[in-house]
Design an enzyme around this catalytic site. Structure first.
Site, mmCIF file in Angstrom:
data_model
loop_
_atom_site.group_PDB
_atom_site.id
_atom_site.type_symbol
_atom_site.label_atom_id
_atom_site.label_comp_id
_atom_site.label_asym_id
_atom_site.label_seq_id
_atom_site.Cartn_x
_atom_site.Cartn_y
_atom_site.Cartn_z
ATOM 1 N N THR A 32 0.841 -1.185 0.000
ATOM 2 C CA THR A 32 0.000 0.000 0.000
ATOM 3 C C THR A 32 0.877 1.235 0.000
ATOM 4 O O THR A 32 1.925 1.258 0.658
ATOM 5 C CB THR A 32 -0.941 0.036 1.216
ATOM 6 O OG1 THR A 32 -1.657 1.280 1.190
ATOM 7 C CG2 THR A 32 -0.205 -0.082 2.538
ATOM 8 N N GLU A 68 -4.548 -3.131 4.657
ATOM 9 C CA GLU A 68 -4.050 -3.813 5.852
ATOM 10 C C GLU A 68 -5.132 -4.629 6.556
ATOM 11 O O GLU A 68 -4.862 -5.340 7.519
ATOM 12 C CB GLU A 68 -3.499 -2.773 6.856
ATOM 13 C CG GLU A 68 -2.239 -2.065 6.393
ATOM 14 C CD GLU A 68 -2.531 -0.781 5.617
ATOM 15 O OE1 GLU A 68 -3.604 -0.696 4.976
ATOM 16 O OE2 GLU A 68 -1.686 0.133 5.651
ATOM 17 N N LYS A 102 -6.241 11.064 -1.699
ATOM 18 C CA LYS A 102 -6.744 9.905 -2.433
ATOM 19 C C LYS A 102 -7.471 10.356 -3.679
ATOM 20 O O LYS A 102 -8.526 10.982 -3.608
ATOM 21 C CB LYS A 102 -7.626 9.027 -1.561
ATOM 22 C CG LYS A 102 -7.627 7.595 -2.064
ATOM 23 C CD LYS A 102 -8.125 6.611 -1.048
ATOM 24 C CE LYS A 102 -7.659 5.209 -1.408
ATOM 25 N NZ LYS A 102 -8.361 4.183 -0.667
ATOM 26 N N TRP A 104 -3.563 6.427 -3.959
ATOM 27 C CA TRP A 104 -2.909 7.339 -3.029
ATOM 28 C C TRP A 104 -1.874 8.236 -3.684
ATOM 29 O O TRP A 104 -1.133 7.812 -4.563
ATOM 30 C CB TRP A 104 -2.191 6.563 -1.930
ATOM 31 C CG TRP A 104 -3.118 5.875 -0.988
ATOM 32 C CD1 TRP A 104 -3.300 4.521 -0.876
ATOM 33 C CD2 TRP A 104 -3.990 6.478 -0.029
ATOM 34 N NE1 TRP A 104 -4.226 4.267 0.105
ATOM 35 C CE2 TRP A 104 -4.666 5.444 0.634
ATOM 36 C CE3 TRP A 104 -4.257 7.803 0.332
ATOM 37 C CZ2 TRP A 104 -5.593 5.682 1.643
ATOM 38 C CZ3 TRP A 104 -5.189 8.038 1.326
ATOM 39 C CH2 TRP A 104 -5.841 6.986 1.973
HETATM 40 P P1 AMP Z 1 -6.488 1.383 0.732
HETATM 41 O O1 AMP Z 1 -5.600 0.629 1.626
HETATM 42 O O2 AMP Z 1 -5.809 1.912 -0.478
HETATM 43 O O3 AMP Z 1 -7.718 0.633 0.423
HETATM 44 O O4 AMP Z 1 -6.948 2.679 1.517
HETATM 45 C C1 AMP Z 1 -7.629 2.603 2.743
HETATM 46 C C2 AMP Z 1 -8.041 3.977 3.156
HETATM 47 O O5 AMP Z 1 -8.958 4.519 2.203
HETATM 48 C C3 AMP Z 1 -8.753 4.094 4.478
HETATM 49 O O6 AMP Z 1 -7.874 4.099 5.569
HETATM 50 C C4 AMP Z 1 -9.487 5.421 4.306
HETATM 51 O O7 AMP Z 1 -8.613 6.522 4.505
HETATM 52 C C5 AMP Z 1 -9.868 5.389 2.842
HETATM 53 N N1 AMP Z 1 -11.236 4.841 2.667
HETATM 54 C C6 AMP Z 1 -11.584 3.596 2.288
HETATM 55 N N2 AMP Z 1 -12.929 3.480 2.218
HETATM 56 C C7 AMP Z 1 -13.451 4.678 2.582
HETATM 57 C C8 AMP Z 1 -14.779 5.185 2.737
HETATM 58 N N3 AMP Z 1 -15.855 4.456 2.479
HETATM 59 N N4 AMP Z 1 -14.908 6.462 3.159
HETATM 60 C C9 AMP Z 1 -13.830 7.233 3.428
HETATM 61 N N5 AMP Z 1 -12.565 6.814 3.289
HETATM 62 C C10 AMP Z 1 -12.364 5.552 2.875
#
Ligand code: AMP
Length: 539
Positions: free
Chosen positions: A182, A326, A437, A442
């Site tokens: 990630t 994670e 994001k 990211w």
């Molecule tokens: P990733 O590991 O790339 O899937 O990113 C995870 C992160 O995405 C989380 O810690 C949040 O910061 C953001 N995220 C994922 N789903 C949501 C959601 N439904 N609403 C707001 N932020 C989200």
């Protein structure tokens, strides 16, 4: 006193063996890079997975090897998920949208022994291969007729003539099965190393939590990629529950998705908000939703209330979910309990704008700056920590990052700031991690800032997220010039272009006399985000 029940290790291979027996005719449909649509079943797939596993072993693949993929959503990628983990090796999915530097870091850090690549991504491999581990075998995921020139193995030739069954070995359920890096934290990308146990448990947890979509006869479109966050676990929970998978390949624009959904009678579609904005545009153009479409799972970024309203008022149930790489990744899901089904749309939307409630097996807590637990009253906001069997216990070979990732009770810090109400609904209100994001991917503001600071005419700078209709967020660079004068915007961009992918570059640059500071003397990103919330980015 211990109980006396059998103890069989949870194994990923058992999911597909089960699906082949119990849901043999459920389908996997794939839009292929070759340009056509490919159809198969779980029963047929189980045979090809066995052939692929034999092919891997013939190439010398063994337990613990990291075997990478750089590929779209399609049946061959699905086969790799099962064949690699089936022989005890580790399926390392790589996100093709990462910058060249990040990708090289990942391949080297994981020490991949083989790489499976879709024809689309062969140019990436050509450009970077000389910097990757020596002896890395590259297999192109196509047949002989579509093979590119060069030092590549052919996927279909690996399978040819191999037995259609495989005696899947037993190993401890904690054996590593998958690896996903990630870039959702600061610094270099960090790897989450899933186990067979965590993967099988996650498949069951998601299956239990989203029973409307995950059941025999239902057809699911994972737009969320297999190359990141395990396509939210769908390659495991769909076969486990008998749902069919419709893989969209490379064409993720609104018109292509609409057409595929209608042709394949997709009931439930899963992906980030940016993708659904494209689909919304096509629904507007056609004046109707694709026939059979009844459910959309939105996650990866906050689902805007306007999007939830749009789908709900077109008869499509919205499930707003939250999770992280994670966490395997699903943590919460926002389907409403039956007794709230009859609420008017605006009340449903108000609840669904929150990120839903935890799935079984994931515990949530919010804490203040000193680590004290905050009440679940829907008002107190604090950093969100999680615990459970599907959550990382430490990044792959990364002691420095692990020292900071967990609190003294052993819970994992998500970097999200949230409230939790008395009914258990999570609401992500902010982000403690210094990241942006964009379209579900990211961008590290810290990395951008470090690069810009190298310019002699920059005294200070900050990169912040500005809300964006299509991409959710886009980076804005705020620069405080040094006394020597203002740097040219073109010079700053040229500096950044050396290190970042094009989509990671700031959309705009603004100049300021000073940056606002917090009480502890850090740059207050919160104040900056408020100041520039209405900043119009150039198109
Ligand atoms: P990733 O590991 O790339 O899937 O990113 C995870 C992160 O995405 C989380 O810690 C949040 O910061 C953001 N995220 C994922 N789903 C949501 C959601 N439904 N609403 C707001 N932020 C989200």
């Amino acid at each position: 006193m211990l109980g006396s029940m059998m103890m069989r290790p949870l194994k990923i291979a058992d999911i597909l063996t089960f699906a082949a027996e119990v849901h043999p005719t459920a389908e996997i449909v794939s839009v292929r890079t070759e340009g056509d649509v490919h159809r198969t079943t779980y029963a047929e797939t189980a045979k090809r997975v066995a052939q692929l596993a034999h092919g891997l072993e013939k190439q010398g693949a063994k337990m613990g090897d990291r075997i990478a993929t750089l590929a779209w959503n399609g049946y061959r990628h699905f086969e790799l998920y099962y064949a690699i983990s089936g022989i005890g090796a580790v399926c390392h999915t790589i996100n093709p949208r990462l910058s060249a530097e990040q990708m090289t870091y990942i391949v080297t850090h994981a020490n991949d022994t083989m790489l499976f690549v879709d024809t689309t991504f062969v140019p990436i491999v050509d450009g970077l291969r000389s910097q990757w581990p020596e002896g890395l075998k590259v297999v192109v995921m196509t047949d002989r007729a579509h093979m590119p020139e060069g030092d590549y193995l052919c996927y279909e030739e690996l399978l040819e003539g191999q037995p259609e069954t495989h005696d899947w070995p037993d190993f401890p359920e904690e054996t590593a099965a998958g690896l996903c890096y990630t870039s959702g934290t600061t610094g270099n990308p960090k790897g989450t190393l899933y186990t067979h146990r965590s993967t099988v448990l996650h498949a069951m947890m998601v299956g239990l939590s989203l029973p409307a979509a995950l059941q025999p006869g239902k057809r699911i479109l994972p737009v969320v990629p297999l190359f990141h966050v395990n396509a939210w676990g769908l390659p495991y929970s769909a076969p486990l529950t008998g749902a069919s998978l419709i893989f969209p390949g490379a064409a993720l624009d609104g018109p292509s998705l609409f057409k595929l959904m209608e042709q394949e009678r997709v009931f439930s579609a899963w992906g980030v908000p940016t993708v659904w904005l494209g689909l919304q545009g096509e629904i507007e153009a056609q004046g109707r939703v694709p026939e059979g479409f009844g459910d959309v799972v939105i996650g990866g970024s906050a689902a805007p209330a306007s999007m939830i309203t749009y789908f709900e008022s077109h008869g499509v149930n919205v499930c707003h979910a939250w999770g992280m790489t994670e966490m395997s990744p699903v943590g919460t899901q926002g389907n409403l309990p039956d007794h709230l089904d009859d609420l008017p749309v605006d009340e449903r939307v108000a609840i669904k704008s929150k990120q839903g409630r935890r799935v079984f097996g994931v515990e949530l807590k919010i804490v203040d700056e000193d680590g004290n637990r905050l009440p679940h009253d829907g008002v107190a906001a604090g950093e969100l920590y999680v615990r459970g069997n599907t959550i990382t216990s430490g990044y792959f070979q990364n002691d420095d990052a692990n020292a900071e990732a967990f609190d003294n009770e052993g819970w994992f810090g998500t970097g999200d700031v949230a409230t939790i109400d008395r009914h258990g609904y999570l609401n992500i209100t902010d982000r403690a991690k210094d990241l942006i994001k964009s379209g579900g991917e990211w961008i590290s503001s810290l990395d951008l800032e470090n690069t810009v600071m190298a310019h002699p005419k920059v005294a200070n700078c900050a990169v912040i997220a500005v809300p964006h209709e299509k991409w959710d967020e886009r980076p804005l660079l705020v620069v405080v010039p040094s006394p020597e004068g203002r740097p040219e915007v073109a010079e700053l961009m040229a500096l950044l272009e050396e290190h970042f992918a094009k989509w990671q570059l700031p959309d705009d640059v603004v100049f300021a006399d000073a940056l606002p500071l917090t009480a502890t003397g850090k740059v207050s990103k919160l104040t900056l985000r408020k100041t520039y919330a209405d900043h119009r980015l150039p198109d």
